[in-house]
Design an enzyme around this catalytic site. Structure first.
Site, PDB file in Angstrom:
ATOM      1  N   ASP A  64      62.443  44.119  10.790  1.00 17.84           N
ATOM      2  CA  ASP A  64      63.495  43.344  10.148  1.00 17.84           C
ATOM      3  C   ASP A  64      64.783  43.699  10.865  1.00 17.84           C
ATOM      4  OD1 ASP A  64      64.203  41.341   8.359  1.00 17.84           O
ATOM      5  OD2 ASP A  64      64.961  42.753   6.883  1.00 17.84           O
TER       6      ASP A  64
ATOM      7  N   LYS B 147      69.107  40.938  28.076  1.00 24.32           N
ATOM      8  CA  LYS B 147      69.175  41.198  26.637  1.00 24.32           C
ATOM      9  C   LYS B 147      68.142  42.249  26.226  1.00 24.32           C
ATOM     10  CE  LYS B 147      68.575  38.929  22.175  1.00 24.32           C
ATOM     11  NZ  LYS B 147      68.174  37.696  21.480  1.00 24.32           N
TER      12      LYS B 147
ATOM     13  N   ARG C  30      66.061  45.489  19.134  1.00 26.97           N
ATOM     14  CA  ARG C  30      64.602  45.442  18.978  1.00 26.97           C
ATOM     15  C   ARG C  30      63.910  46.237  20.085  1.00 26.97           C
ATOM     16  NH1 ARG C  30      64.325  40.310  18.737  1.00 26.97           N
ATOM     17  NH2 ARG C  30      64.918  40.291  16.553  1.00 26.97           N
TER      18      ARG C  30
END
Length: 197
Positions: A71, A176, A182
């Protein structure tokens, strides 16, 4: 180390990202595409950690294999951490990337402090419900006053990366992935697994 793992997300971009970063490990990787009958759970957690755990445990039980779920959220210092856990639905239940960006830019219109960060929590659960691992990754940046670039998704065009010196909307996927929240969380998880195998 686990012998098999299901990447528990229906976001194809995330699945590809996770699969790429985990491909060198001796783990048989699966995705939810192999389990079309499973519906997504309601994310009722008050924190990113609670939602990551909830999803990992839910999918691990239904797939009967260890599951990795995450999440993520954008946190703005001037808004006391908002949008945070509501990042994906900041502008309401039928939120779109565009409506979320518009609401956030409006809420931040008169804020001088533009510091923000993307935060990701990854949880790995066994089928019986035990959380095997939980890791976090953070990517610091500044919230822009308008969209710059068209790459990525979500809030990427208004997130200026302090490390890349550009918005995520201008960055390539490779750029990125080198600094993203992440990717950082997943790298931590891989380090833990390699240490304990």
């Amino acid at each position: 180390m686990l012998r098999q793992l299901c990447i528990a997300t229906k976001n194809e971009g995330k699945v590809a990202e996770f699969m790429e970063m985990l491909r060198d490990l001796p783990i048989e990787l699966h995705s939810l595409a192999e389990f079309p009958g499973i519906v997504e759970p309601e994310e009722t957690g008050k924190t990113l950690s609670a939602n990551a755990r909830l999803k990992a445990q839910y999918y691990a039980k239904l797939t009967n294999m260890p599951c990795l779920a995450d999440d993520s959220g954008l946190e703005c210092a001037a808004l006391n951490g908002a949008p945070g856990v509501l990042t994906a639905r900041y502008s309401g239940e039928n939120a779109t990337d565009k409506s979320n960006i518009e609401k956030l830019l409006s809420d931040m219109k008169f804020c001088i402090r533009r510091n923000c960060c993307f935060r990701c929590v990854i949880a790995v659960s066994l089928p019986e419900g035990k959380i095997l691992n939980e890791v976090e990754g953070i990517c610091d940046g500044l919230l822009l006053h308008e969209e710059v670039g068209t790459a990525g998704f979500g809030y990427d065009p208004i997130f200026w990366s302090k490390e890349l010196h550009m918005s995520f909307g201008e960055a390539t996927q490779e750029q990125k992935n080198a600094v993203s929240h992440r990717a950082r969380a997943l790298k931590r998880l891989i380090q833990i697994w390699k240490k304990h195998r």
